[in-house]
Design a protein around this motif. Sequence first.
Motif, PDB file in Angstrom:
ATOM      1  N   VAL A   7       0.892  -6.896   5.123  1.00 38.12           N
ATOM      2  CA  VAL A   7       0.783  -5.649   4.367  1.00 38.12           C
ATOM      3  C   VAL A   7       2.047  -4.832   4.613  1.00 38.12           C
ATOM      4  O   VAL A   7       2.521  -4.738   5.752  1.00 38.12           O
ATOM      5  CB  VAL A   7      -0.450  -4.812   4.790  1.00 38.12           C
ATOM      6  N   ILE A   8       2.587  -4.247   3.548  1.00 38.25           N
ATOM      7  CA  ILE A   8       3.730  -3.344   3.660  1.00 38.25           C
ATOM      8  C   ILE A   8       3.294  -1.957   3.191  1.00 38.25           C
ATOM      9  O   ILE A   8       2.722  -1.815   2.103  1.00 38.25           O
ATOM     10  CB  ILE A   8       4.916  -3.814   2.805  1.00 38.25           C
TER      11      ILE A   8
ATOM     12  N   PRO B 239      11.835  -2.560   2.570  1.00 36.26           N
ATOM     13  CA  PRO B 239      12.709  -1.391   2.549  1.00 36.26           C
ATOM     14  C   PRO B 239      12.851  -0.735   3.922  1.00 36.26           C
ATOM     15  O   PRO B 239      11.944  -0.813   4.764  1.00 36.26           O
ATOM     16  CB  PRO B 239      11.998  -0.440   1.567  1.00 36.26           C
ATOM     17  N   THR B 240      13.966  -0.102   4.154  1.00 40.40           N
ATOM     18  CA  THR B 240      14.174   0.671   5.379  1.00 40.40           C
ATOM     19  C   THR B 240      13.088   1.740   5.488  1.00 40.40           C
ATOM     20  O   THR B 240      12.785   2.440   4.521  1.00 40.40           O
ATOM     21  CB  THR B 240      15.550   1.350   5.359  1.00 40.40           C
ATOM     22  N   GLY B 241      12.484   1.855   6.668  1.00 36.45           N
ATOM     23  CA  GLY B 241      11.450   2.859   6.903  1.00 36.45           C
ATOM     24  C   GLY B 241      10.059   2.424   6.518  1.00 36.45           C
ATOM     25  O   GLY B 241       9.090   3.136   6.807  1.00 36.45           O
ATOM     26  N   ALA B 242       9.913   1.265   5.866  1.00 38.23           N
ATOM     27  CA  ALA B 242       8.603   0.774   5.445  1.00 38.23           C
ATOM     28  C   ALA B 242       8.042  -0.170   6.507  1.00 38.23           C
ATOM     29  O   ALA B 242       8.628  -1.221   6.763  1.00 38.23           O
ATOM     30  CB  ALA B 242       8.717   0.054   4.100  1.00 38.23           C
ATOM     31  N   PRO B 243       6.914   0.150   7.142  1.00 41.78           N
ATOM     32  CA  PRO B 243       6.345  -0.724   8.159  1.00 41.78           C
ATOM     33  C   PRO B 243       5.736  -1.977   7.536  1.00 41.78           C
ATOM     34  O   PRO B 243       5.109  -1.930   6.475  1.00 41.78           O
ATOM     35  CB  PRO B 243       5.262   0.136   8.815  1.00 41.78           C
TER      36      PRO B 243
ATOM     37  N   THR C 119       0.840  -1.188   0.000  1.00 41.75           N
ATOM     38  CA  THR C 119       0.000   0.000   0.000  1.00 41.75           C
ATOM     39  C   THR C 119       0.877   1.241   0.000  1.00 41.75           C
ATOM     40  O   THR C 119       2.032   1.202   0.437  1.00 41.75           O
ATOM     41  CB  THR C 119      -0.938   0.017   1.215  1.00 41.75           C
ATOM     42  N   ASP C 120       0.326   2.347  -0.490  1.00 44.23           N
ATOM     43  CA  ASP C 120       1.047   3.617  -0.432  1.00 44.23           C
ATOM     44  C   ASP C 120       0.398   4.583   0.549  1.00 44.23           C
ATOM     45  O   ASP C 120       0.681   5.769   0.542  1.00 44.23           O
ATOM     46  CB  ASP C 120       1.146   4.255  -1.825  1.00 44.23           C
ATOM     47  N   ARG C 121      -0.492   4.043   1.416  1.00 42.89           N
ATOM     48  CA  ARG C 121      -1.185   4.881   2.392  1.00 42.89           C
ATOM     49  C   ARG C 121      -1.197   4.177   3.751  1.00 42.89           C
ATOM     50  O   ARG C 121      -1.265   2.941   3.814  1.00 42.89           O
ATOM     51  CB  ARG C 121      -2.635   5.142   1.974  1.00 42.89           C
TER      52      ARG C 121
END
Length: 212
Positions: free
Chosen positions: A35-36, A162-166, A18-20
Amino acid sequence: MVYMGKERACSVPCVHITDRLDGFAEIKAPDCPAVIWQRALDPAVQNWLDQLSTAHLPKARVIIRPDDIRPTVEEICDASGTPDCPQRQRWIEDVVGLAGTFVALTSAPYLRLRLDVVTTNACKKFHIDYLTARMICTYRGRGTQYGYAHEGAAPEEIFHVPTGAPLLMRGRHWPNTPTSTLKHRSPSIEGTGETRLVLVFDPVDQLPQEKP
């Protein structure tokens, strides 16, 4: 909505991307093991975290009420000697936002908050957590690795968050679903000089009993 990995007709449930922030609600969709949120931190905050000395990175393991997340993270930063600055405050806001989303989706009365400063090969075996769900966000260093594999086997294809991606994952105790085949682990960094800062949220039903 897209899926992590190569374009393919998945014979196993696929990780949703997701981007949100509100896209984490996809975890409740049928056959969604994880989900990322594919995002990057504010560059100023990321640079600040990357430049902090290992001794001053926030580190703690506590069980708290969701309403206590902000003051608790402030206290952790103070105890760790994390410099008080605008970047620290923006990072804390990010942690609070992730906590709120996790609590809303899991209805957890308490949270287990972990802030781990990792310099070794911690948690190097692929596994599925014995929880309903877990959220992981690597704020510094390489992110979590994951892949699909049946019980007792390791994934043949490994993906990297990725780094910073929950990353929000179902565990073995997620209700009303077959056991997920999605396994995860920490990346191997021992001997590289790399330092990882990893945030983990777990749901907790009740506070542990105090010993008399």
